[in-house]
Enzyme design. Structure first.
Site, PDB file in Angstrom:
ATOM      1  N   HIS A 133      11.061  21.248   9.335  1.00 27.71           N
ATOM      2  CA  HIS A 133      10.238  20.443   8.426  1.00 27.71           C
ATOM      3  C   HIS A 133       9.992  21.128   7.095  1.00 27.71           C
ATOM      4  O   HIS A 133       9.440  20.541   6.182  1.00 27.71           O
ATOM      5  CB  HIS A 133       8.899  20.097   9.085  1.00 27.71           C
ATOM      6  CG  HIS A 133       9.034  18.961  10.044  1.00 27.71           C
ATOM      7  ND1 HIS A 133       8.625  19.036  11.344  1.00 27.71           N
ATOM      8  CD2 HIS A 133       9.584  17.737   9.898  1.00 27.71           C
ATOM      9  CE1 HIS A 133       8.909  17.885  11.953  1.00 27.71           C
ATOM     10  NE2 HIS A 133       9.481  17.097  11.102  1.00 27.71           N
ATOM     11  N   LEU A 150       0.839  -1.202   0.000  1.00 32.49           N
ATOM     12  CA  LEU A 150       0.000   0.000   0.000  1.00 32.49           C
ATOM     13  C   LEU A 150       0.874   1.252   0.000  1.00 32.49           C
ATOM     14  O   LEU A 150       0.621   2.208  -0.727  1.00 32.49           O
ATOM     15  CB  LEU A 150      -0.937  -0.008   1.215  1.00 32.49           C
ATOM     16  CG  LEU A 150      -1.960   1.126   1.270  1.00 32.49           C
ATOM     17  CD1 LEU A 150      -2.849   1.127   0.030  1.00 32.49           C
ATOM     18  CD2 LEU A 150      -2.823   1.034   2.523  1.00 32.49           C
ATOM     19  N   LYS A 151       1.929   1.223   0.805  1.00 34.53           N
ATOM     20  CA  LYS A 151       2.854   2.358   0.873  1.00 34.53           C
ATOM     21  C   LYS A 151       3.414   2.673  -0.518  1.00 34.53           C
ATOM     22  O   LYS A 151       3.374   3.817  -0.972  1.00 34.53           O
ATOM     23  CB  LYS A 151       3.995   2.015   1.824  1.00 34.53           C
ATOM     24  CG  LYS A 151       5.170   2.956   1.736  1.00 34.53           C
ATOM     25  CD  LYS A 151       6.435   2.299   2.282  1.00 34.53           C
ATOM     26  CE  LYS A 151       7.628   3.201   2.100  1.00 34.53           C
ATOM     27  NZ  LYS A 151       7.566   4.419   2.902  1.00 34.53           N
ATOM     28  N   GLY A 173      21.899  17.773  16.075  1.00 35.58           N
ATOM     29  CA  GLY A 173      22.686  16.554  15.897  1.00 35.58           C
ATOM     30  C   GLY A 173      22.888  16.123  14.467  1.00 35.58           C
ATOM     31  O   GLY A 173      24.006  16.009  13.995  1.00 35.58           O
ATOM     32  N   SER A 174      21.794  15.860  13.749  1.00 32.47           N
ATOM     33  CA  SER A 174      21.987  15.324  12.399  1.00 32.47           C
ATOM     34  C   SER A 174      22.100  16.454  11.378  1.00 32.47           C
ATOM     35  O   SER A 174      21.497  17.514  11.528  1.00 32.47           O
ATOM     36  CB  SER A 174      20.831  14.395  12.033  1.00 32.47           C
ATOM     37  OG  SER A 174      19.613  15.064  12.104  1.00 32.47           O
ATOM     38  N   CYS A 215       6.139   4.053   7.449  1.00 27.92           N
ATOM     39  CA  CYS A 215       6.164   2.882   8.318  1.00 27.92           C
ATOM     40  C   CYS A 215       7.431   2.911   9.157  1.00 27.92           C
ATOM     41  O   CYS A 215       8.427   3.494   8.764  1.00 27.92           O
ATOM     42  CB  CYS A 215       6.146   1.606   7.485  1.00 27.92           C
ATOM     43  SG  CYS A 215       4.708   1.495   6.414  1.00 27.92           S
ATOM     44  N   GLU A 235      11.604  21.932  20.536  1.00 31.82           N
ATOM     45  CA  GLU A 235      11.006  22.477  19.321  1.00 31.82           C
ATOM     46  C   GLU A 235       9.944  23.476  19.737  1.00 31.82           C
ATOM     47  O   GLU A 235       9.081  23.172  20.540  1.00 31.82           O
ATOM     48  CB  GLU A 235      10.406  21.318  18.503  1.00 31.82           C
ATOM     49  CG  GLU A 235       9.403  21.702  17.456  1.00 31.82           C
ATOM     50  CD  GLU A 235       7.973  21.616  17.947  1.00 31.82           C
ATOM     51  OE1 GLU A 235       7.129  22.298  17.341  1.00 31.82           O
ATOM     52  OE2 GLU A 235       7.705  20.907  18.919  1.00 31.82           O
TER      53      GLU A 235
END
Ligand code: GLN
Ligand code: ZN
Length: 759
Positions: A697, A18-19, A435-436, A519, A668
């Protein structure tokens, strides 16, 4: 005869079909008829699995193209008017626009479904909401099942829980949405009638809100609402899950419904209350197979309880998983690399169906009919209990020797702050990141090649080192004060650490829907946790060797490790959390020994571990805070401990956040334009804090002025001496150009404020 049923089945398919279909459709690579056909194939396959396992009525309405709550909104005619869509003629593309946003409108809000990691779309209501009907998809799905010869039990979220989970925005933020209930119930009547016209006998109506602390007026609203749902021609099974609803058993049992489902995995203690309250002719569905976790059920242990119930209730006893199986992976059948011991201890959705079937046959035909199955379950349970891989004496011994001092820093914060100010020599309003840094396609390919064994350990290390050097140089050029190594070696902040610890196993296909097409594949924490050797020390030390600026070590905290794994159920969660904490504590100590002076221990999942009932909060918060402290408190005063949390409401747990006693917390805040920060101000949060000044985002590069303004807001709440400047969260999903531009603006904004404050 005892019956079995499911509260819902995972819809994504064994291979996440489905994804991939959803994403292909969004890209324009798959046409709508093909997408629809795939959905139909999956549904049909899942119904067959249920029927083959002896389920009396297969579940319908548990499928959704994105989210079942959104589908319900579209069915009721409760769409946010800002999109201008007509629910009755809603197209699949429009449905996805509601979920994902479009050029004119941001997406509907998404939030966690109770205490799970599944995210639902929050219904947007207003005083004008009318519920005059919408798409017929729930009926189409039912017709499809009936046409294929299945007996079906539609599943639908109940009206009170629907309203409770909904929100009113903007001008109507204070509107009492409970006043919409009478109108809403009429829409439900129409839906139930539609089911009845198709010959449906039972409908499962989910009211998990009964497991929350509902206000009295909401509880009082159940009786009139359900009175209005009588006479539609279907029987209603009122389902609760995720916690006890015992305190509302009497209320529920007086409703004009014909059956009840209760979660006996999470809350076995609620059974007596329900047995007492249960009306003479009502069905009791007991959730005895864990719908939230992946362990095989101890079938022989469950049987006596079920046999006693069966003797009394006969065919009014239904046996079920505790909740929808949406929260567990599809099937073990495709796991080829999973260690055989661990594999024998597990049951995914398909295997759980088999467990239900065994239980029902034991009840209906006698235990002798399923001796082999029961023996196999016993053997699995015993193997897990006695496996030398599960228990390690050293871990137990260490836990027994925990002392309160181990969870406490040597000196109070104020003293530590003075020492750190000396030794770190950071400017006012220090700048840092979470961090990332951008995970480019090249990095992902490198990691994948290494995982497949195509890239030697040496070559891999060199590639990662190159990436670290690049990230360090860029941060220096940007003028950031506290640097990070960038996390290029990490695919996932939990999996990366889990892979280096004893006690964890990993599946190949253990995917669970998180939201829409997203997922997650949580690692399986089956045994005592041991950190055999340092995990991050080499990379962090290397990063520090490249620069004179302080390098911040980067770890995942014990509560987040726990929360984002499938964890063992053979000991209290807090024990597992303490084991994880000790492993991280060792890493912290080794980082400090290697000369790292700032160490960040991320706890983004800290809040989501909160129990549904507020009365259970203190116990959770007690051990969760202690686990964090245990992981962090071994360091000298001069070592600065950071933590990070994001995308949650913190104001109601501020005392616990303060009790964690991190020297610095980054959070945040930019989405709420710093409103979140007010809570920290009102509470007089004592330690240092870095409220995010830009939303990671979005690829949008915020201006210096925008970030300055947010910093100004922050300065009105937090004194400059305790304020840090950073983005909301990690930058791994971003691209380099926007990241560098945004960080350059962030550094300029900090610089401007420093000058202003010095003047
Ligand atoms: N250190 C992690 C990162 O930057 C934190 C991620 C998170 O908060 N979820 O990616
Ligand atoms: Zn974060």
């Amino acid at each position: 005869m005892a019956h079995t049923h499911l509260l819902g089945f995972p819809r994504i398919g064994a291979q996440r079909e489905l994804k991939f279909a959803q994403e292909a459709f969004w890209r324009g690579d798959l046409a709508e008829p093909q997408l629809r056909e795939l959905g139909a194939t999956l549904r049909s396959r899942h119904w067959r699995l249920q029927r083959d396992a002896g389920v009396s009525r297969v579940s319908t309405g548990d499928f959704a193209w994105y989210d079942q709550t959104l589908t319900l909104c579209a069915t009721l005619g409760a769409l946010p008017s800002r999109f201008g869509f007509d629910a009755r003629t809603l197209t699949l593309s429009q449905y996805f626009e509601l979920a994902r946003g479009n050029a004119a409108q941001p997406a509907m809000e998404m939030t966690k479904w109770f205490d799970t990691n599944y995210h639902y779309l929050v219904p947007e209501l207003s005083p004008e909401s009318r519920f005059e009907g919408g798409v017929d998809w729930l009926f189409d799905e039912l017709d499809e099942a009936l046409d294929q010869g299945f007996e079906a039990k539609p599943v639908i979220l109940g009206p009170l829980t629907f309203l409770w989970l909904a929100k009113c925005h903007g001008a109507s933020a204070d509107f009492d949405r409970l006043s919409l209930l009478p109108r809403l119930v009429q829409a439900y009547r129409r839906i139930l009638r539609g089911f009845a016209q198709r010959g449906v006998e039972w409908v499962q109506i989910d009211e998990p809100a009964l497991c929350l602390d509902l206000p009295a007026n909401w509880l009082a609203a159940y009786a009139p609402a359900y009175q209005d749902l009588t006479g539609t021609g279907v029987k209603l099974l009122l389902a609760t899950y995720f916690d006890t609803a015992a305190d509302h058993a009497v209320l529920a049992c007086q409703l004009p419904v014909q059956g009840f489902h209760i979660d006996l995995v999470r809350a076995p203690q609620q059974l007596p209350a329900w047995r007492t309250a249960l009306p003479a002719d009502a069905v009791l569905s007991v959730g005895v197979v864990d719908g939230r976790n992946i362990w095989r059920t101890d079938l022989r242990k469950q049987l006596p309880v079920l046999q006693a119930l069966h003797a009394e209730l006969q065919d009014r006893l239904w046996v079920a998983p505790s909740c929808s199986l949406l929260h567990v992976p599809f099937s073990l059948a495709q796991e080829r690399k999973l260690d055989t011991d661990v594999r024998a201890w597990l049951a995914f959705a398909t295997e759980k169906l088999g467990e239900l079937q065994t239980l029902a046959r034991a009840l209906n035909e006698g235990e002798d009919a399923v001796v082999a199955e029961l023996d196999a379950a016993d053997a699995a349970v015993r193997s897990r209990q006695t496996s030398p891989r599960v228990r390690h004496a050293i871990v137990q011994k260490r836990l027994d020797r925990l002392t309160p001092e181990m969870a406490q820093r040597h000196s109070p914060f104020v003293q530590r702050q003075a020492v750190q100010r000396e030794t770190l020599g950071l400017p006012l309003l220090p700048t840092t990141t979470i961090g990332s840094f951008p995970q480019t396609a090249a990095i992902r390919q490198t990691r994948a090649a290494h995982k497949r064994g195509e890239l030697s350990a040496q070559a891999y290390l060199e590639r990662i080192r190159e990436e670290i050097e690049l990230v360090v140089r860029k941060q220096e050029a940007l003028g950031l004060d506290v640097l990070v190594h960038g996390e290029a070696e990490r695919n996932d902040m939990v999996e990366y650490f889990a892979e280096q610890l004893w006690g964890y196993a990993f599946t190949e296909h253990g995917w669970v829907q998180s939201y829409g097409s997203r997922c997650v594949k949580p690692p399986v924490l089956y045994g005592d946790v041991v950190r055999p050797e340092p995990i991050t020390v080499e990379t962090t030390r290397y990063a520090q060797s490249l620069t004179v600026r302080p390098m911040k070590g980067m770890l995942t905290g014990p509560v987040t490790m726990l929360q984002w794994s499938f964890v063992r159920d053979d000991q209290p969660r807090e024990t597992t959390a303490f084991q994880l904490a000790l492993a991280i504590r060792d890493e912290v100590a080794d980082l400090e020994k290697a000369g790292i002076r700032l160490i960040q221990i991320d706890e983004p999942a800290f809040r989501e571990g909160l129990p549904l009932r507020q009365s259970d909060w203190p116990v959770y918060l007690g051990w969760a805070v202690r686990a964090f402290q245990l992981s962090a408190a071994c360091v000298q005063d001069s070592t600065q401990v950071h933590t990070h949390m994001c995308y949650a409401e913190f104001n109601d747990i501020l005392p616990s956040i303060a009790a964690m006693d991190a020297d610095v917390i980054t959070i945040e805040t930019s989405r709420s334009a710093m409103a979140l920060l007010d809570g920290f101000g009102d509470f007089a949060y004592p330690n240092q804090i870095g409220p995010g000044v830009y939303d990671i985002h979005s690829p949008r590069v915020p201006s210096v002025a925008a970030m300055s303004a947010l910093l100004g807001r922050a300065l009105s709440v937090i004194p400059a001496e305790r304020l840090w400047v950073n983005p909301d969260c990690g930058l791994k999903t971003r691209h380099w150009p926007e990241t560098e531009a945004a960080l350059a603006h962030m550094v300029q904004a900090a610089q401007a404020w420093r000058e202003k404050l010095a003047a």
